[in-house]
Write a protein that holds these residues in place. Sequence first.
Motif, PDB file in Angstrom:
ATOM      1  N   ALA A 282       3.388  62.960  85.649  1.00  7.71           N
ATOM      2  CA  ALA A 282       4.394  62.623  86.681  1.00  7.71           C
ATOM      3  C   ALA A 282       4.492  61.250  87.033  1.00  7.71           C
ATOM      4  CB  ALA A 282       3.681  63.525  87.857  1.00  7.71           C
ATOM      5  N   TYR A 284       5.381  59.059  84.902  1.00  9.84           N
ATOM      6  CA  TYR A 284       6.413  58.498  84.284  1.00  9.84           C
ATOM      7  C   TYR A 284       7.725  59.325  84.155  1.00  9.84           C
ATOM      8  CZ  TYR A 284       2.094  56.144  82.521  1.00  9.84           C
ATOM      9  OH  TYR A 284       1.079  55.645  82.559  1.00  9.84           O
ATOM     10  N   GLU A 285       7.644  60.593  84.497  1.00 13.76           N
ATOM     11  CA  GLU A 285       8.800  61.274  84.388  1.00 13.76           C
ATOM     12  C   GLU A 285       9.863  61.269  84.958  1.00 13.76           C
ATOM     13  OE1 GLU A 285       6.137  65.791  83.819  1.00 13.76           O
ATOM     14  OE2 GLU A 285       7.096  65.285  85.752  1.00 13.76           O
ATOM     15  N   THR A 286       9.779  60.575  86.126  1.00 13.20           N
ATOM     16  CA  THR A 286      10.968  60.005  86.806  1.00 13.20           C
ATOM     17  C   THR A 286      11.192  58.691  86.836  1.00 13.20           C
ATOM     18  OG1 THR A 286       9.636  60.000  89.028  1.00 13.20           O
ATOM     19  CG2 THR A 286      10.998  61.862  88.591  1.00 13.20           C
ATOM     20  N   SER A 287      10.085  57.616  86.560  1.00 10.08           N
ATOM     21  CA  SER A 287      10.242  56.339  86.452  1.00 10.08           C
ATOM     22  C   SER A 287      10.883  55.727  85.350  1.00 10.08           C
ATOM     23  CB  SER A 287       8.912  55.764  86.833  1.00 10.08           C
ATOM     24  OG  SER A 287       7.867  55.911  85.706  1.00 10.08           O
TER      25      SER A 287
END
Length: 325
Positions: A282, A284-287
Amino acid sequence: MDPQAYQLLKPNRDLQYNVYYVKATSQTTTLLLLHGFPNSSYDWRYQVDFFTKLGYGVIVPDMLGYGGTDKPLDPTLYQSSALAQDIVDVVDQLKVQGPVVAIGHDWGSVIASRLANNHNDSFAGFGFVSVGYTPPNPAMTYEQFLAVTTSMFGRELFGYWDFFASKDAPEIIGQHYDAFWDCLFAQKPSAVKQISTKDGFRSYLPQKVPTALPSYLTQEEADITKQNFKNTGLKAPLNWYIVMMNDKLQQEDAAKIPKENYKVKKPTFFACCLNDAICLPALYETSMPPLVPQLTVHKYEAAHWVQWEKRDELNQDLKKWLEAL
């Protein structure tokens, strides 16, 4: 890994690096493999064996503070951009023919990130294993970062940095050396969650909780890894954490990088480890996607040491990605 394949090279900072190098043969691409804490070039043994047999070149340095590379105790020498420049100098000295792809694991991923920020034109692509692309951070302090991640996930993920940066960390780790490695190797979520807090290691290591080696790691491999780290001494490798805990050094380094360089401009591979108890997917999933437009993600049912645990899967996925480049 063949001991004869190592050579000693000096970047422009006059720090000697111990580098494993095999020239590319039937392929044109060379892989630059960057290890993290608390390991050495030996970390990449399965990838070296797999890709050299396919004709790829490999460059695998012992990073600063580790293995046969110099071990200065001055934390300022461990700033990320300077370490990235060392690696570029090493690659240049080898006069590699053909494209080079930089792949990092753990702290090696941070250096791969700085290669993407500062030396994009020198590489054909970038890979990140367990730890994703880490953009420069010229403003947020360590305590702010810790507060944000604690708020996001309900527990401290990176409080252990505080311990590793403390003056007595080398002594405490040395006193409980086997327990330190048992915890890291086993990657038990309960143990890792305990040590991830600021005082976690101080309370966990004296307990000497017995743990069995994971199935993907032989006793011989564990002994070699433990001895490699013990041979380096414990103080120099911990400088990687001291720099990250020093807000002034970390922010000064990040501030030198132009904002237009924050976006990764080359094809990028990310090995996401679903069972990593600290480097959570989580994070890295959005960043990552907004900053890494040419992103390929592969997910693995693995903890932090995916290059050992899921070596066949990872090697095959990297091979396919490299062929697509």
